[in-house]
Design a protein around this motif. Structure first.
Motif: not given
Length: 203
Positions: A90-102
Motif C-alpha cells: 500500500v505504501t513503502n511502510n505498509f503491505a498486505v498479503a494473502y496466500n492459499r495452498a493445498k
C-alpha cells in the motif's frame, strides 16, 4: 520384534514422480506481486511381506506373495497441490498479503485398512489460507507482522486407537459394517492469529 510368527516387511519400494509449474507477476510499478503454482505427484508403493522360518536362532524371512491385497502390486495414488497468493504494498511502510495452498503428506500409513470394510487409508490432504499485514517504522528499524491463518485437514490420522471395550461395543452394534482391526481418521481444523514485533537496534 513382537510380530515374529505373523508377517514382517522384507522391503518397501516407492516412487514419487512429479511435475509442476508456476507463474509470477509484478504490477503497478512493483506494488503488486502475485504467484500461482501447481504440482501433481504420483505415489507408487509396493510392500513385500514375509514370514520368519521356524528355525531356532535364525532370522530369515521368506516371501509371502499375497499377505496383503496391495502386495506385490503397486499401491498408487495421485495428489494435486496448488498455491496462489499475492502481496500488495500500500505504501513503502505498509503491505498486505494473502496466500492459499493445498498440499498432501505421503507415507503415513497409506494402504492400511480402515474401520469401513473394503476401504483403505489414502494420502492425508489439507488446505489452508492466511492473510497478513506488515508495518515498517523508523526506516525499517521496527517491523510489525500480523497473520491470520485458517487450515483444514479432512483426513488427519486418529491416534490412539479406541480401547477394547469400545471396539467390542461397536462390533456388536455394526457387525457387518465395522472392521475392528482397521484404523480411522478425523477432520482437523486450526485457526488463529500470530503477531510478531522485531526491533533492529543497529544494522
Amino acid at each position: 520384534s513382537n510380530s515374529v510368527g505373523t508377517s514382517n516387511i522384507i522391503d518397501r519400494r516407492f516412487y514419487i514422480p512429479s511435475v509442476g509449474f508456476g507463474v509470477s507477476g509484478t504490477y503497478f510499478k512493483g506494488r503488486l506481486h502475485t504467484l500461482l503454482g501447481f504440482r501433481r505427484d504420483h505415489f507408487n508403493m509396493r510392500t513385500t511381506v514375509g514370514n520368519v522360518r521356524p528355525i531356532a536362532n535364525t532370522w530369515i524371512n521368506e516371501l509371502v506373495p499375497s499377505v496383503f491385497t496391495v502386495n506385490p502390486t503397486f499401491l498408487q495414488y495421485v495428489a494435486d497441490g496448488t498455491n496462489f497468493g499475492g502481496v500488495f504494498r500500500v505504501t513503502n511502510n505498509f503491505a498486505v498479503a494473502y496466500n492459499r495452498a493445498k498440499s498432501f503428506r505421503i507415507s503415513a500409513g497409506d494402504g492400511f485398512e480402515i474401520y469401513t470394510p473394503g476401504l483403505r487409508q489414502g494420502i492425508p490432504t489439507g488446505d489452508g489460507q492466511d492473510l497478513s499485514a506488515r508495518f515498517n517504522l523508523f526506516d525499517n528499524k521496527v517491523e510489525f507482522n500480523a497473520t491470520y491463518y485458517d487450515n483444514y485437514q479432512p483426513n488427519a490420522r486418529l491416534s490412539p486407537f479406541p480401547n477394547v471395550q469400545i471396539l467390542d461395543e461397536i462390533s456388536a452394534i455394526f457387525p457387518a459394517t465395522f472392521n475392528r482391526n482397521g484404523r480411522d481418521f478425523q477432520k482437523v481444523s486450526t485457526a488463529g492469529v500470530e503477531v510478531e514485533v522485531v526491533a533492529n537496534l543497529t544494522r
